[in-house]
Design an enzyme around this catalytic site. Structure first.
Site, PDB file in Angstrom:
ATOM      1  N   ASP A 354       0.803  -1.224   0.000  1.00 14.36           N
ATOM      2  CA  ASP A 354       0.000   0.000   0.000  1.00 14.36           C
ATOM      3  C   ASP A 354       0.831   1.267   0.000  1.00 14.36           C
ATOM      4  OD1 ASP A 354       1.074  -0.115   2.510  1.00 14.36           O
ATOM      5  OD2 ASP A 354      -0.829   0.009   3.598  1.00 14.36           O
ATOM      6  N   CYS A 357       5.404  -0.103   2.274  1.00 14.08           N
ATOM      7  CA  CYS A 357       6.116  -1.381   2.377  1.00 14.08           C
ATOM      8  C   CYS A 357       7.498  -1.246   3.012  1.00 14.08           C
ATOM      9  CB  CYS A 357       6.219  -2.041   1.003  1.00 14.08           C
ATOM     10  SG  CYS A 357       6.982  -1.007  -0.267  1.00 14.08           S
ATOM     11  N   HIS A 472       8.740  -1.882  -4.373  1.00 15.08           N
ATOM     12  CA  HIS A 472       8.190  -2.680  -3.279  1.00 15.08           C
ATOM     13  C   HIS A 472       9.319  -3.319  -2.480  1.00 15.08           C
ATOM     14  CE1 HIS A 472       5.133  -4.840  -1.063  1.00 15.08           C
ATOM     15  NE2 HIS A 472       5.902  -5.908  -1.124  1.00 15.08           N
TER      16      HIS A 472
END
Length: 488
Positions: A354, A357, A472
């Protein structure tokens, strides 16, 4: 005249001298205190020569004399407490005489840190010898351990003040001993319901001073400062900042934040530090981890950088942290899985995608859960704001690495939940918590491992992150549980 009478006579004369030349002086100097030291030592030696309860008589005599002085001086309170000790202890009374003498010397050392080195260290050694004798009989008494720890701390500070270079080897082992003794005495006294003598001024704040001299353990220092704020033992902010024990932290942004932040933020910080402590490895384990990793093929292939030198390599930044097109995300994820398998690594916990991370991953690695991500983000932003003009080894300024917006706008954007963390936020994390950050990435090419080290500190802790696709981050660990224990 028998020996006991001689002892009492000499003690009486020494008490008169102390009363006239130390307690009766508005501003006693080092000579006054040195004279007191000599006379107290003489009292100690005489009390050890006689048998029976002569020590009790000495304490009564001293208490009677000091009771006539204006107010309740620290020395009077000390001897009054010693009287109680003598009555309560089942061991020979000389143990209490030893302890109150050592404690008086401790007070002298704290009051006159500028005393000549030879006298200072002689007094420390005399005090330690006295307490060492007691611990052979009363090893479980936290009062003894606190005094020993305090003496070791004063010794470490004196050595630190006389250093001609930045080599900490002369005082670090002594400092570590002081930290352990004081911390354990404090914790043990609470676990056993033992109240440390009030004149020792044993407190969370005193323990924070022991960690303030250690550049690697600033997080421990802040942990005890926060406890001091919560338990009401923290002095006025100005007094803390001017305390010579905190000279290494006078320019540290987190140090001032800890002293001034709201109570709500202090409670959040407390929860973070408690989680950090519960997830903590021992220094020996951390050192073992770093040695194992440095000997492995994994880190021999890594680009080891300090946090600030890391910023100086523009090509590395561009290749390692550049965005990845969405259409190639799956390929990058598969490449990362292959590399993790190759080096015996696995996902520690699934991290939500979201935008938080990196913060979640750091929270998982540091605290063993994701719930401290908000505190971690706020701490990182505070550090970045305070270090916007930090000069790097190549002469560049920290804020120069944000090109598409102002530094203030960058910090404001990064402060919002859901904003992707980047290389600057990782650098901040390394500096704040003095941790080595190991990152295994899915980027193409051979330079897919990077190590970020805090500047001017050798880390005892390491966090392990994965990095793939659209910025990410993940939390990873060794597949082998034995190796897993050696990381944070």
């Amino acid at each position: 005249m028998d020996l006991a009478q001689v002892c009492l006579t000499v003690t009486s004369e020494n008490c008169d001298w102390i009363m006239e030349n130390c307690i009766g002086v508005d501003e006693p100097n080092a000579d006054h205190w040195s004279g007191t030291f000599v006379r107290l030592t003489e009292m100690l030696l005489l009390s050890d020569l006689v048998e029976g309860n002569t020590e009790l008589a000495i304490v009564d005599l001293v208490t009677e004399k000091y009771n006539t002085s204006p107010g309740e001086s620290s020395l009077y309170l000390l001897f009054r407490d010693s009287r109680t000790w003598v009555e309560d202890k089942t061991q020979q009374c000389s143990l209490s005489a030893l302890r109150f003498t050592a404690a008086v010397l401790l007070g002298i050392l704290e009051k006159f840190p500028n005393m000549a080195n030879v006298d200072y260290f002689r007094m420390i050694n005399s005090s330690k010898r006295a307490i060492d004798c007691i611990t052979k009989v009363q090893d479980d008494d936290p009062n003894n351990h606190w005094i020993l720890g305090s003496l070791e701390l004063l010794k470490a500070r004196k050595i630190f003040e006389n250093l001609e270079d930045d080599d900490p080897s002369g005082y670090s082992p002594i400092l570590e001993k002081a930290q352990g003794l004081m911390r354990n005495a404090y914790i043990k006294s609470r676990n056993q319901g033992v109240t440390l003598a009030h004149w020792l001024d044993a407190s969370s704040y005193k323990i924070s001073r022991a960690f303030a001299l250690d550049s690697v353990k600033t997080t421990d220092c802040f942990y005890w400062l926060v406890k001091a704020r919560m338990d009401g033992t923290l002095p006025e902010i100005g007094d803390v900042i001017s305390d010579p024990f905190f000279q290494l932290l006078k320019d540290d942004a987190t140090f001032r934040i800890v002293l001034t932040e709201s109570r709500a933020h202090t409670m959040e910080r407390t929860a973070f530090y408690e989680a950090l402590k519960s997830n903590e490895i021992t220094p020996d384990q951390g050192q073992s981890s770093l040695e194992i990793m440095s000997q492995s093929a994994m880190l021999r292939a890594a680009l080891s950088k300090s946090t600030l030198n890391f910023l100086s390599d523009n090509n590395l930044l561009e290749n390692f942290f550049k965005p990845v097109r969405t259409g190639r995300a799956r390929h990058n994820e598969e490449r990362l899985k292959e590399r993790m398998k190759l080096y015996g690594l696995e996902t520690r916990r699934k991290i939500p995608g979201d935008g938080n991370c990196q913060m979640y991953s750091l929270s998982d690695q540091l605290c063993g859960s994701l719930k401290h991500a908000t505190f971690i983000r706020r701490s990182i932003i505070q550090w970045l704001r305070a270090n916007a003009d930090l000069e790097l080894p190549n002469g560049a300024i920290m804020r120069d690495f944000v090109h598409d917006k102002t530094w203030e706008r960058y910090c404001n954007d990064m402060a919002r939940s859901g904003s992707w963390g980047d290389h600057l936020t990782l650098i901040a994390a390394g500096e704040i918590w003095k941790i080595k950050i190991f990152i295994l990435s899915s980027v193409e090419g051979d330079n897919y491992i990077i190590e970020i080290n805090p500047e001017d500190a050798y880390p005892e802790k390491m966090v392990m992150l994965s990095h793939y696709a659209e910025y990410h981050y993940g939390s990873i660990q060794h597949v082998d549980p034995a190796l897993r224990l050696n990381c944070i």
